[in-house]
Design a protein around this motif. Structure first.
Motif, PDB file in Angstrom:
ATOM      1  N   TRP A  42       0.841  -1.207   0.000  1.00 15.46           N
ATOM      2  CA  TRP A  42       0.000   0.000   0.000  1.00 15.46           C
ATOM      3  C   TRP A  42       0.873   1.253   0.000  1.00 15.46           C
ATOM      4  O   TRP A  42       0.640   2.193  -0.776  1.00 15.46           O
ATOM      5  CB  TRP A  42      -0.925  -0.013   1.216  1.00 15.46           C
ATOM      6  N   VAL A  68       2.324   2.758  -3.139  1.00  7.12           N
ATOM      7  CA  VAL A  68       1.406   3.493  -4.005  1.00  7.12           C
ATOM      8  C   VAL A  68       0.954   4.786  -3.352  1.00  7.12           C
ATOM      9  O   VAL A  68       0.863   5.831  -3.994  1.00  7.12           O
ATOM     10  CB  VAL A  68       0.177   2.619  -4.364  1.00  7.12           C
ATOM     11  N   ARG A  69       0.707   4.732  -2.041  1.00  7.48           N
ATOM     12  CA  ARG A  69       0.177   5.874  -1.297  1.00  7.48           C
ATOM     13  C   ARG A  69       1.000   6.046  -0.020  1.00  7.48           C
ATOM     14  O   ARG A  69       0.604   5.612   1.068  1.00  7.48           O
ATOM     15  CB  ARG A  69      -1.305   5.671  -0.978  1.00  7.48           C
ATOM     16  N   ARG A 124      -0.559  -3.287  -3.142  1.00  6.53           N
ATOM     17  CA  ARG A 124      -0.499  -2.262  -4.192  1.00  6.53           C
ATOM     18  C   ARG A 124      -1.841  -2.175  -4.918  1.00  6.53           C
ATOM     19  O   ARG A 124      -2.353  -1.082  -5.188  1.00  6.53           O
ATOM     20  CB  ARG A 124       0.617  -2.604  -5.191  1.00  6.53           C
ATOM     21  N   SER A 141      -4.473   1.043  -5.079  1.00  6.97           N
ATOM     22  CA  SER A 141      -4.950   1.600  -6.346  1.00  6.97           C
ATOM     23  C   SER A 141      -6.466   1.512  -6.462  1.00  6.97           C
ATOM     24  O   SER A 141      -7.121   2.413  -6.983  1.00  6.97           O
ATOM     25  CB  SER A 141      -4.301   0.863  -7.520  1.00  6.97           C
ATOM     26  N   THR A 154      -8.514   5.746  -3.307  1.00  5.70           N
ATOM     27  CA  THR A 154      -9.114   7.026  -3.698  1.00  5.70           C
ATOM     28  C   THR A 154     -10.630   7.017  -3.611  1.00  5.70           C
ATOM     29  O   THR A 154     -11.278   7.957  -4.042  1.00  5.70           O
ATOM     30  CB  THR A 154      -8.701   7.390  -5.138  1.00  5.70           C
TER      31      THR A 154
END
Length: 353
Positions: free
Chosen positions: A33, A36-37, A330, A334, A338
């Protein structure tokens, strides 16, 4: 483009049996995670349901606890294995059946011959050591012996002064089409003929011991739940107990995403196990939920990804679980990172159906 806001993500998987502990799984998912963020607030809360990982989860959430040895005890196939329990600061002894009598300890599956005797030997050792209370996790068992060898090993001992609580991972009754033999026997190597023989074994045990064979959880661990209930213990949901003991409800306050997972998702996952309990909690709170599983016999009722699909096969996923758990983390970042839960946005959060 407006950047997405920072999310608070609680990562609360069960163990991926035979390949990764709950702690290892949570850590790898978090690493994926973060790749990605990186700015999100990640909270790791490894879970268990009374099966494999119960000692780990309670040890991590109870400072001052320590492991105690019961010495060699009877393993599920009769070979000696090390027995142990976790002693909490208040004198509670935590015993995990998977530790000394779990299915992975069998050299060869033997549904008719596997025994739960070792569980009784560890319980006996804990009581003899002066335990004030017992917590007994009975998930992940190898046997369907109605718990009779376990009771023989406990002997004339009674539950300790503050009682015994049994953490079950299923709500199955002892007998019938939803019972211990019919549902779980094939997983332990039972043929159709074996299932019939095991059902009769359990029926005779019910007559011998009395008690309520229809009590939810009586069929857990091949009837060990039933036997412990007749001994004087109380059955309860292991997943709910561990969630409370690890303060999962508090950790979920203000949470944007709740990620859980396990090695194999099937219809049993929603009947008392970690994933089902966590998805239910997410639904009640309208929290965006996701499940990372090793493989799925049927799709979980939420956003999900299977390691077997990412790796190309279950064997490849098991061979390198950390790699594929990172990839799953990941994918989750994604896919879920969001999702906007603000009802004013007009977007719908990803929650269980």
């Amino acid at each position: 483009m407006t950047p997405s806001r920072t999310r608070r993500v609680v990562i609360a998987p069960d163990s991926f049996k035979g390949s990764a502990t709950a702690q290892e799984a949570a850590s790898a998912i978090a690493d994926g995670w973060r790749s990605v963020r990186a700015d999100d607030d990640l909270v790791l809360a490894p879970q268990a349901d009374g099966g494999e990982g119960t000692l780990d989860a309670l040890e991590a959430s109870n400072p001052g606890s320590f492991r105690r040895s019961a010495g060699p005890v009877t393993g599920p196939d009769g070979r000696a294995v090390p027995g142990e329990w976790l002693e909490l600061a208040d004198g509670t002894a935590v015993v995990e059946m998977a530790q000394m009598a779990g299915l992975p300890l069998m050299q060869t599956l033997d549904a008719l011959g596997a025994t739960a005797r070792g569980l009784g030997e560890v319980i006996r050792a804990a009581i003899d050591s002066g335990a004030r209370r017992l917590l007994i996790g009975i998930g992940g068992s190898a046997s369907t012996d109605a718990g009779l060898p376990m009771l023989d090993a406990i002997g004339d001992r009674i539950p300790p002064p503050d009682g015994a609580l049994v953490l079950t991972d299923v709500t199955a009754p002892l007998l019938g089409p939803r019972g211990a033999a019919a549902v779980f026997g094939p997983q332990k190597g039972a043929s159709a003929r074996d299932v019939a023989a095991l059902e009769e074994r359990l029926r005779r045990a019910a007559v011998r011991l009395g008690g309520d064979p229809d009590e939810p959880g009586a069929g857990a661990a091949g009837g060990v739940g039933f036997a412990l209930s007749t001994w004087g213990a109380t059955l309860t949901s292991g997943a709910a107990f561990i969630a409370e003991a690890t303060h999962l409800s508090t950790l979920m306050d203000g949470c944007d995403v709740l990620l859980t997972g396990e090695g194999r998702f099937d219809h049993q996952s929603l009947t008392g196990k970690v994933v089902g309990s966590i998805l239910s909690a997410a639904r009640e709170r309208s929290i965006t939920a996701g499940a990372i599983v090793g493989a799925a016999a049927e799709p979980p009722p939420c956003w999900h990804v299977a390691l077997a699909d990412l790796a190309g096969s279950a064997q490849a996923a098991i061979a390198d679980p950390r790699r594929w758990l990172i990839e799953a983390g990941r994918a989750a970042a994604s896919g879920l990172g969001t999702v906007d839960q603000d009802p004013r946005s007009g977007r719908t959060p990803t929650v269980v159906a």
